[in-house]
Motif scaffolding. Structure first.
Motif, short mmCIF file in Angstrom:
data_model
loop_
_atom_site.label_atom_id
_atom_site.label_comp_id
_atom_site.label_asym_id
_atom_site.label_seq_id
_atom_site.Cartn_x
_atom_site.Cartn_y
_atom_site.Cartn_z
N ASP A 171 4.17 -4.10 -1.76
CA ASP A 171 3.03 -3.89 -0.86
C ASP A 171 2.29 -2.60 -1.20
OD1 ASP A 171 3.51 -6.22 0.66
OD2 ASP A 171 5.13 -5.19 1.70
N LYS A 205 0.12 -3.37 -4.56
CA LYS A 205 -0.98 -4.34 -4.62
C LYS A 205 -2.25 -3.78 -4.00
CE LYS A 205 -0.04 -6.95 -0.35
NZ LYS A 205 -1.37 -6.80 0.28
N GLU A 231 -5.66 -3.81 -1.79
CA GLU A 231 -5.92 -4.31 -0.44
C GLU A 231 -6.60 -5.69 -0.52
OE1 GLU A 231 -7.85 -2.68 3.77
OE2 GLU A 231 -8.10 -1.55 1.90
N GLY A 232 -6.09 -6.63 0.26
CA GLY A 232 -6.65 -7.97 0.29
C GLY A 232 -6.11 -8.92 -0.76
N GLN A 233 -5.31 -8.40 -1.71
CA GLN A 233 -4.74 -9.23 -2.76
C GLN A 233 -3.35 -9.72 -2.37
OE1 GLN A 233 -6.45 -10.12 -5.68
NE2 GLN A 233 -8.14 -9.18 -4.54
N ARG A 234 -2.97 -10.90 -2.85
CA ARG A 234 -1.66 -11.46 -2.53
C ARG A 234 -0.68 -11.31 -3.69
NH1 ARG A 234 -2.42 -17.32 0.07
NH2 ARG A 234 -0.20 -16.94 0.49
N SER A 235 -1.16 -10.85 -4.83
CA SER A 235 -0.29 -10.65 -5.98
C SER A 235 -0.67 -9.34 -6.66
CB SER A 235 -0.41 -11.81 -6.97
OG SER A 235 -1.73 -11.88 -7.49
N SER A 257 3.56 -12.80 -7.83
CA SER A 257 3.51 -12.99 -6.38
C SER A 257 4.61 -12.19 -5.70
CB SER A 257 3.67 -14.47 -6.03
OG SER A 257 5.00 -14.89 -6.33
N LYS A 258 4.47 -12.03 -4.41
CA LYS A 258 5.50 -11.32 -3.65
C LYS A 258 6.83 -12.06 -3.70
CE LYS A 258 6.32 -8.89 0.70
NZ LYS A 258 5.72 -8.46 1.98
N ASP A 259 6.79 -13.38 -3.66
CA ASP A 259 8.01 -14.18 -3.74
C ASP A 259 8.72 -13.94 -5.06
OD1 ASP A 259 9.86 -16.20 -2.84
OD2 ASP A 259 8.91 -17.57 -4.26
N TRP A 296 8.39 -11.31 -7.06
CA TRP A 296 8.86 -9.92 -7.05
C TRP A 296 10.18 -9.80 -6.30
CZ3 TRP A 296 7.40 -5.23 -9.15
CH2 TRP A 296 7.98 -4.09 -8.59
#
Length: 282
Positions: free
Chosen positions: A165, A168, A170-174, A237-239, A241
């Motif tokens: 978090d 990344k 701001e506003g991005q999901r990856s 992606s966060k998943d 990561w």
């Protein structure tokens, strides 16, 4: 090193480790810098075992006004936060490089919103929780956090998870592959060397060959980077990561313990196929 400087360093070393003055002097004379000496001390089981806990008076609470004054020193003159320029100045005063892995622990503790940025509330509350209101105290705490990040598995996991978090936009999901690789390059070797990122012992359903397989190491991390550079797509992606942390702790260096039926991200599935081909080739 001047006698006064040595006395200050001994006091800092003893305050962090609880070691005797004699032990502190021995490590400081050998390693010169407090943070490096503290790391070396914690890496020496015989030193810790022989240390006699020392009673020290409770330290006074960190001063909010001092922390606000320090924040104002580094704050952007035209804004409300410490930004990149202020962070570079802060790092210079703390004696660390802006790319030092310990700053990821500091970012976690101070709830930094983004790379190179610090908000006033997180700054004051974070440093107060760490018991710091001056640069010398912060320098000492950096040594403690660096050691904790390398050796404490639970703490490393918290910092690791928060780093996504933090990294990344701001506003991005990856996050971009280059960015992800840069942060993994800081975090993973530090935790592998210190012991915070170790393989989970295989369960009873694993065969002897799998039990004896060497753990996933820094060579395999480099394979991961090369795979992402070749076939990783637009970003991480966060998943991916978060699951990569679990993957490292569960896999072996020959990728024999990997369960293709488990709920791993497709990127990790593809990497295992890629890595198994490299194992065969070698």
């Amino acid at each position: 090193m001047p006698d006064r400087k040595m006395e200050d360093n001994i006091a800092q070393f003893c305050g962090v480790t609880g070691a005797s003055v004699k032990e502190a002097k021995k490590y400081l004379e050998k390693y010169k810098r407090v943070d490096i000496a503290v790391d070396a001390y914690y890496g020496d089981p015989s030193a810790i075992a022989s240390a006699t806990p020392q009673r020290t008076p409770a330290a006074p609470a960190a001063s909010t006004s001092k922390l606000n004054a320090l924040f104002d020193k580094y704050k952007d003159p035209d804004g409300t936060e410490i930004t990149v320029d202020g962070t570079i100045a802060l790092c210079a005063d703390l004696g660390v490089e802006p790319e030092d892995v310990v700053l990821l622990a500091v970012a976690y503790e101070l709830k930094s919103p983004r790379v190179g940025e610090w908000g006033r509330t997180g700054w004051v509350e974070g440093w107060k929780a760490l018991g710091c209101d001056s640069l010398p105290a912060m320098k000492t705490t950096l040594g403690r956090l660096r050691t904790k990040l390398g050796q404490d598995a639970d703490y490393f996991h918290k910092v690791y998870t928060r780093t996504f978090d933090f990294a990344k936009s701001e506003g991005q999901r990856s996050i971009g592959i280059d960015t992800a690789t840069a942060f993994w390059s800081l975090l993973l070797p530090h935790a592998m060397t210190g012991g915070a990122l170790t393989r989970i012992p295989p369960g009873d359903d694993n065969n002897a060959m799998q039990v004896d397989a060497p753990p996933f190491g820094q060579e395999q991390v480099q394979w991961w980077f090369e795979f992402l550079a070749e076939k990783g797509g637009k970003g991480v992606s966060k998943d991916t990561w978060n699951m990569f942390y679990d993957f490292i702790r569960s896999i072996d260096a020959r990728f024999e313990t990997y369960d293709m039926e488990a709920a791993w991200p497709s990127t990790i599935d593809d990497f295992v196929e890629y890595a198994r081909e490299r194992v065969k080739a070698s």
